[in-house]
Design a protein around this motif. Structure first.
Motif, PDB file in Angstrom:
ATOM      1  N   GLY A   6       0.800  -1.143  -0.044  1.00 51.16           N
ATOM      2  CA  GLY A   6       0.018   0.134   0.059  1.00 51.16           C
ATOM      3  C   GLY A   6       0.854   1.210  -0.111  1.00 51.16           C
ATOM      4  N   ASN A   7       0.914   2.103  -0.979  1.00 53.41           N
ATOM      5  CA  ASN A   7       1.565   3.159  -1.399  1.00 53.41           C
ATOM      6  C   ASN A   7       0.695   4.539  -0.790  1.00 53.41           C
ATOM      7  N   TRP A   8       0.809   4.880   0.425  1.00 55.71           N
ATOM      8  CA  TRP A   8      -0.067   5.940   0.822  1.00 55.71           C
ATOM      9  C   TRP A   8       0.185   7.463   0.300  1.00 55.71           C
ATOM     10  N   LYS A   9       1.371   7.482  -0.643  1.00 51.47           N
ATOM     11  CA  LYS A   9       1.947   8.631  -1.084  1.00 51.47           C
ATOM     12  C   LYS A   9       1.938   9.952  -0.024  1.00 51.47           C
ATOM     13  N   MET A  10       1.663  11.013  -0.375  1.00 47.72           N
ATOM     14  CA  MET A  10       1.649  12.170   0.620  1.00 47.72           C
ATOM     15  C   MET A  10       0.182  12.549   1.109  1.00 47.72           C
ATOM     16  N   SER A  97       7.096   6.558 -10.571  1.00 45.12           N
ATOM     17  CA  SER A  97       7.234   7.419 -11.764  1.00 45.12           C
ATOM     18  C   SER A  97       6.744   8.904 -11.060  1.00 45.12           C
ATOM     19  N   GLU A  98       6.305   8.881 -10.045  1.00 42.72           N
ATOM     20  CA  GLU A  98       5.788  10.444  -9.300  1.00 42.72           C
ATOM     21  C   GLU A  98       7.226  10.973  -9.232  1.00 42.72           C
ATOM     22  N   ARG A  99       8.251  10.185  -8.516  1.00 42.00           N
ATOM     23  CA  ARG A  99       9.578  10.620  -8.264  1.00 42.00           C
ATOM     24  C   ARG A  99      10.399  11.114  -9.654  1.00 42.00           C
ATOM     25  N   TYR A 167       5.588  -3.047 -11.713  1.00 42.15           N
ATOM     26  CA  TYR A 167       5.249  -2.321 -13.142  1.00 42.15           C
ATOM     27  C   TYR A 167       4.123  -1.614 -13.116  1.00 42.15           C
ATOM     28  N   GLU A 168       4.277  -0.439 -13.403  1.00 43.19           N
ATOM     29  CA  GLU A 168       3.380   0.601 -13.110  1.00 43.19           C
ATOM     30  C   GLU A 168       3.054   1.521 -14.493  1.00 43.19           C
ATOM     31  N   PRO A 169       2.049   1.262 -15.355  1.00 41.07           N
ATOM     32  CA  PRO A 169       1.966   2.183 -16.574  1.00 41.07           C
ATOM     33  C   PRO A 169       1.461   3.528 -16.007  1.00 41.07           C
ATOM     34  N   GLY A 209       0.800  -2.169 -10.500  1.00 43.97           N
ATOM     35  CA  GLY A 209       0.251  -1.081  -9.744  1.00 43.97           C
ATOM     36  C   GLY A 209      -0.138  -0.123 -11.174  1.00 43.97           C
ATOM     37  N   GLY A 210      -1.379   0.379 -10.691  1.00 38.79           N
ATOM     38  CA  GLY A 210      -2.098   1.348 -11.577  1.00 38.79           C
ATOM     39  C   GLY A 210      -3.536   1.359 -11.626  1.00 38.79           C
ATOM     40  N   SER A 211      -4.077   1.910 -10.610  1.00 41.46           N
ATOM     41  CA  SER A 211      -5.494   2.254 -10.555  1.00 41.46           C
ATOM     42  C   SER A 211      -6.278   0.575 -10.023  1.00 41.46           C
ATOM     43  N   CYS A 212      -5.533  -0.169  -9.259  1.00 46.72           N
ATOM     44  CA  CYS A 212      -5.774  -1.475  -9.075  1.00 46.72           C
ATOM     45  C   CYS A 212      -6.742  -1.312  -7.752  1.00 46.72           C
ATOM     46  N   LYS A 213      -8.089  -1.882  -7.840  1.00 52.71           N
ATOM     47  CA  LYS A 213      -8.932  -1.756  -6.772  1.00 52.71           C
ATOM     48  C   LYS A 213      -9.609  -3.209  -6.834  1.00 52.71           C
ATOM     49  N   GLY A 229       0.572  -6.706  -6.090  1.00 58.34           N
ATOM     50  CA  GLY A 229       0.202  -5.242  -6.412  1.00 58.34           C
ATOM     51  C   GLY A 229       0.710  -4.174  -5.569  1.00 58.34           C
ATOM     52  N   LEU A 230       0.809  -3.040  -6.370  1.00 58.90           N
ATOM     53  CA  LEU A 230       1.297  -1.847  -5.535  1.00 58.90           C
ATOM     54  C   LEU A 230       0.111  -0.994  -5.648  1.00 58.90           C
ATOM     55  N   ILE A 231      -0.414  -0.764  -4.429  1.00 58.19           N
ATOM     56  CA  ILE A 231      -1.731  -0.049  -4.753  1.00 58.19           C
ATOM     57  C   ILE A 231      -1.692   1.342  -4.115  1.00 58.19           C
ATOM     58  N   GLY A 232      -2.080   2.263  -4.843  1.00 61.15           N
ATOM     59  CA  GLY A 232      -2.109   3.492  -4.136  1.00 61.15           C
ATOM     60  C   GLY A 232      -3.553   4.171  -3.563  1.00 61.15           C
ATOM     61  N   GLY A 233      -4.344   4.668  -4.474  1.00 56.41           N
ATOM     62  CA  GLY A 233      -5.726   4.964  -3.896  1.00 56.41           C
ATOM     63  C   GLY A 233      -6.318   4.240  -3.041  1.00 56.41           C
ATOM     64  N   ALA A 234      -6.600   3.031  -3.446  1.00 59.26           N
ATOM     65  CA  ALA A 234      -7.212   1.825  -2.819  1.00 59.26           C
ATOM     66  C   ALA A 234      -6.524   1.489  -1.387  1.00 59.26           C
TER      67      ALA A 234
HETATM   68  P1  PGA Z   1      -3.025   4.166  -8.066  1.00 63.32           P
HETATM   69  O1  PGA Z   1      -1.568   4.393  -7.505  1.00 63.32           O
HETATM   70  O2  PGA Z   1      -3.229   2.698  -7.304  1.00 63.32           O
HETATM   71  O3  PGA Z   1      -3.749   5.326  -7.119  1.00 63.32           O
HETATM   72  O4  PGA Z   1      -3.054   4.204  -9.196  1.00 63.32           O
HETATM   73  C1  PGA Z   1      -0.551   3.238  -7.692  1.00 63.32           C
HETATM   74  C2  PGA Z   1       0.843   4.000  -7.428  1.00 63.32           C
HETATM   75  O5  PGA Z   1       1.255   5.020  -7.901  1.00 63.32           O
HETATM   76  O6  PGA Z   1       1.803   3.069  -6.915  1.00 63.32           O
END
Ligand code: PGA
Length: 251
Positions: A6-10, A97-99, A167-169, A209-213, A229-234
């Motif tokens: 789970g990548n909580w980001k900022m 990719s945000e970095r 892998y995060e498109p 990773g990428g909008s996986c929910k 998975g590498l999960i951001g939002g969810a």
């Molecule tokens: P997302 O982010 O699940 O919100 O698309 C994934 C990530 O950036 O690791």
């Protein structure tokens, strides 16, 4: 190995972060987790309280979202891999990719960070993935492989064995647009083949990773070469994150 990060980001204040972690930790029974390795990556300010909170629940590992490649020095605002190790952090996300986009991190810099992380016994979660233009132009497989090849260059076989790939498109991150299961499988199988050909091992876990929910995870996790998975939002919603753990366990 199945891994869910789970990548909580900022996101989250320290108080909100700890209460999210408490909720995840309370709901994450042995039955839910099974053979899935669960990792949370909170903002750096919450790392130490998160590690302390999880002393009662060693099932969950803690990752940083970034680190510098040097041990110490005059690098205002940065955190070193040595500090992470000393804080009992287990892993670090590198090359997100945000970095790359907002902080201009290059492939070569990511490679230095991967080496530094391994030197300090942190598991590097190395992110790669193509932009929309690269997908449209058809160069996405090789472009993504180039990122990964550089990030992993000069690693010893032991170092390589500890790496996790994500892998995060870029076009799917935070956009609600998810790669199709076939697109994910195509890239994962390609990267695995190249890893084998180049480094002699294709055994590294490769996460998507990428909008996986919860509503789209079943088909993605079912793919042969998707190890998690590498999960951001969810990952900011404990119930969704737990559902994803269950789905991965059952996949
Ligand atoms: P997302 O982010 O699940 O919100 O698309 C994934 C990530 O950036 O690791």
């Amino acid at each position: 190995m199945k891994i869910l990060v789970g990548n909580w980001k900022m996101n989250t204040t320290p108080e909100e972060g700890i209460s999210l972690l408490e909720r995840i930790s309370n709901l994450l029974t042995n039955e839910v987790v099974g053979d899935v390795r669960v990792v949370v990556a909170p903002p750096s300010l919450h790392l130490i309280p998160s590690v302390e909170k999880l002393w009662e629940n060693p099932e969950i590992a803690v990752a940083a979202q970034n680190c510098h490649h040097k041990d110490s020095g005059a690098f205002t605002g940065e955190i070193s891999p040595e500090m992470l190790l000393n804080s009992e952090v287990d892993a670090v996300i590198l090359g997100h990719s945000e970095r790359r986009e907002y902080f201009k991190e290059t492939d070569d810099l990511v490679a230095l960070k991967v080496k530094a992380a391994l030197k300090h016994h942190l598991i590097p979660i190395v992110c790669v993935g193509e932009k929309l233009e690269q997908r449209k132009s058809g160069t996405f497989l090789n472009d993504t492989w180039t990122q990964l090849k550089i990030a992993l260059s000069d690693l010893s076989p032991e170092g390589l064995a500890d790496v996790v790939v994500a892998y995060e498109p870029v076009w799917a991150i935070g956009t609600g647009e998810v790669a199709s299961p076939d697109q994910a499988q195509e890239m994962h199988a390609f990267l695995r083949g190249k890893l084998k050909e180049t480094f002699g091992t294709g055994e590294l876990p490769i996460l998507y990773g990428g909008s996986c929910k919860p509503s789209n995870a079943d088909d993605i996790f079912a793919q042969l070469d998707v190890d998690g998975g590498l999960i951001g939002g969810a990952s900011l919603n404990a119930d969704d994150f737990l559902l994803l753990v269950e789905k991965l366990r059952k996949s």
